[in-house]
Design a protein around this motif. Structure first.
Motif, PDB file in Angstrom:
ATOM      1  N   ASP A   3       0.844  -1.193   0.000  1.00 57.00           N
ATOM      2  CA  ASP A   3       0.000   0.000   0.000  1.00 57.00           C
ATOM      3  C   ASP A   3       0.880   1.243   0.000  1.00 57.00           C
ATOM      4  O   ASP A   3       2.059   1.202   0.360  1.00 57.00           O
ATOM      5  CB  ASP A   3      -0.888   0.029   1.254  1.00 57.00           C
ATOM      6  CG  ASP A   3      -1.844  -1.147   1.328  1.00 57.00           C
ATOM      7  OD1 ASP A   3      -2.445  -1.493   0.294  1.00 57.00           O
ATOM      8  OD2 ASP A   3      -1.989  -1.726   2.432  1.00 57.00           O
ATOM      9  N   LEU A 103      -8.861   5.235   4.578  1.00 58.36           N
ATOM     10  CA  LEU A 103      -7.870   4.497   3.798  1.00 58.36           C
ATOM     11  C   LEU A 103      -7.249   3.377   4.623  1.00 58.36           C
ATOM     12  O   LEU A 103      -6.989   2.287   4.110  1.00 58.36           O
ATOM     13  CB  LEU A 103      -6.778   5.446   3.295  1.00 58.36           C
ATOM     14  CG  LEU A 103      -7.116   6.279   2.064  1.00 58.36           C
ATOM     15  CD1 LEU A 103      -8.112   7.390   2.389  1.00 58.36           C
ATOM     16  CD2 LEU A 103      -5.867   6.872   1.448  1.00 58.36           C
ATOM     17  N   ILE A 114      -3.820  -0.260  -1.824  1.00 60.30           N
ATOM     18  CA  ILE A 114      -4.527   1.003  -1.658  1.00 60.30           C
ATOM     19  C   ILE A 114      -3.504   2.138  -1.803  1.00 60.30           C
ATOM     20  O   ILE A 114      -2.464   2.127  -1.142  1.00 60.30           O
ATOM     21  CB  ILE A 114      -5.199   1.107  -0.275  1.00 60.30           C
ATOM     22  CG1 ILE A 114      -6.200  -0.028  -0.077  1.00 60.30           C
ATOM     23  CG2 ILE A 114      -5.854   2.482  -0.096  1.00 60.30           C
ATOM     24  CD1 ILE A 114      -7.409   0.037  -0.965  1.00 60.30           C
TER      25      ILE A 114
END
Length: 277
Positions: A3, A103, A114
């Protein structure tokens, strides 16, 4: 799979790896890397530079961008259920949302990377792009001295994240009450700018501007900085407010050219997140 939510989740070597990937992309490598892959983006309608470069970057790498407005998160449906379904179809997800906790929650439930496209507390891809552009202009950009002129907000805090990872010196010039923790703070621009190499700004609201009267960056102020200093205001900037018109028109200003790097760096972030090590 990795991420990209906070720069402080990375090591300096990770950032240099992203820069190397950006160089390789510019040289023609990774053509078709996202072929057959779908990238889901959540962006508010106000986003211009970040959205354009991410969407173009996905297309150039052969992927399919699927865009949703940011207000989709106002639904009652729980985040874990949204990602329970998206895991079936998405290969990469990028989110621009004010609350970074969204998030972080998404990262718990998503089975794909992400990417943080901006929150109220940071803007990692923007700062990575600026650092990459600096690395092409300066012999050793981490030895430059950085001054951030603005409030404690997402841009200043993202510069602070970068300074913690890369080890460069960062200070702040701001009105009283707008200080970031853990950095040298000045309240007078003439004092703050002395000995600095890279001067960055962020926009201010009308109410905030009243408290930043001693912090405006002008061409005269830039003349007080180190030789070959650069002015890198974060867009949107407003002439005559946090930065003067003559400073923007001067040779110190590097804003437009620096933002050209957004495309290759954000492509590199996508490759870095998905690439098998």
């Amino acid at each position: 799979m990795k991420d990209m939510i906070r720069l402080t989740d990375l090591q300096a070597d990770d950032i240099y790896e992203i820069f190397q990937i950006a160089d390789e992309i510019s040289a023609g490598k990774y053509s078709g890397f996202l072929g057959g892959k779908s990238v889901v983006l959540f962006f508010p309608t106000t986003s211009i530079r970040t959205r354009v470069t991410f969407e173009k970057g996905i297309w150039m790498l052969g992927g399919q961008p699927i865009l949703f407005p940011g207000d989709v998160w106002d639904k009652r449906e729980e985040t874990r259920d949204v990602f329970g379904y998206l895991n079936n179809w998405a290969d990469l997800i990028m989110i621009r949302h004010k609350d970074i906790r969204l998030l972080e929650e998404a990262a718990k439930y998503a089975e794909v990377p992400i990417i943080n496209a901006m929150t109220d507390v940071n803007h990692p891809c923007e700062i990575l792009s600026d650092l990459y552009a600096l690395s092409k202009r300066r012999e050793d950009f981490i030895h430059d001295k950085y001054l951030f002129c603005g409030k404690s907000g997402n841009i200043g805090l993202a510069w602070k994240e970068a300074s913690e990872v890369m080890g460069f010196e960062l200070s702040q010039c701001c009105g009283a009450g707008y200080e970031m923790d853990g950095v040298q703070v000045y309240h007078e621009i003439e004092t703050a700018v002395k000995g600095k190499d890279i001067i960055c700004t962020d926009f201010l609201s009308a109410d905030e501007l009243k408290n930043f009267k001693n912090c405006q960056v002008t061409e005269k102020v830039m003349d007080m900085a180190n030789k070959n200093a650069l002015l890198n205001p974060c867009p949107p900037f407003y002439r005559g407010e946090e930065v003067s018109a003559d400073a923007i028109e001067s040779d110190y200003f590097v804003g437009y050219g620096f933002k050209k790097s957004l495309l290759s760096v954000q492509q590199a972030v996508m490759v870095w997140c998905l690439r098998e090590v």
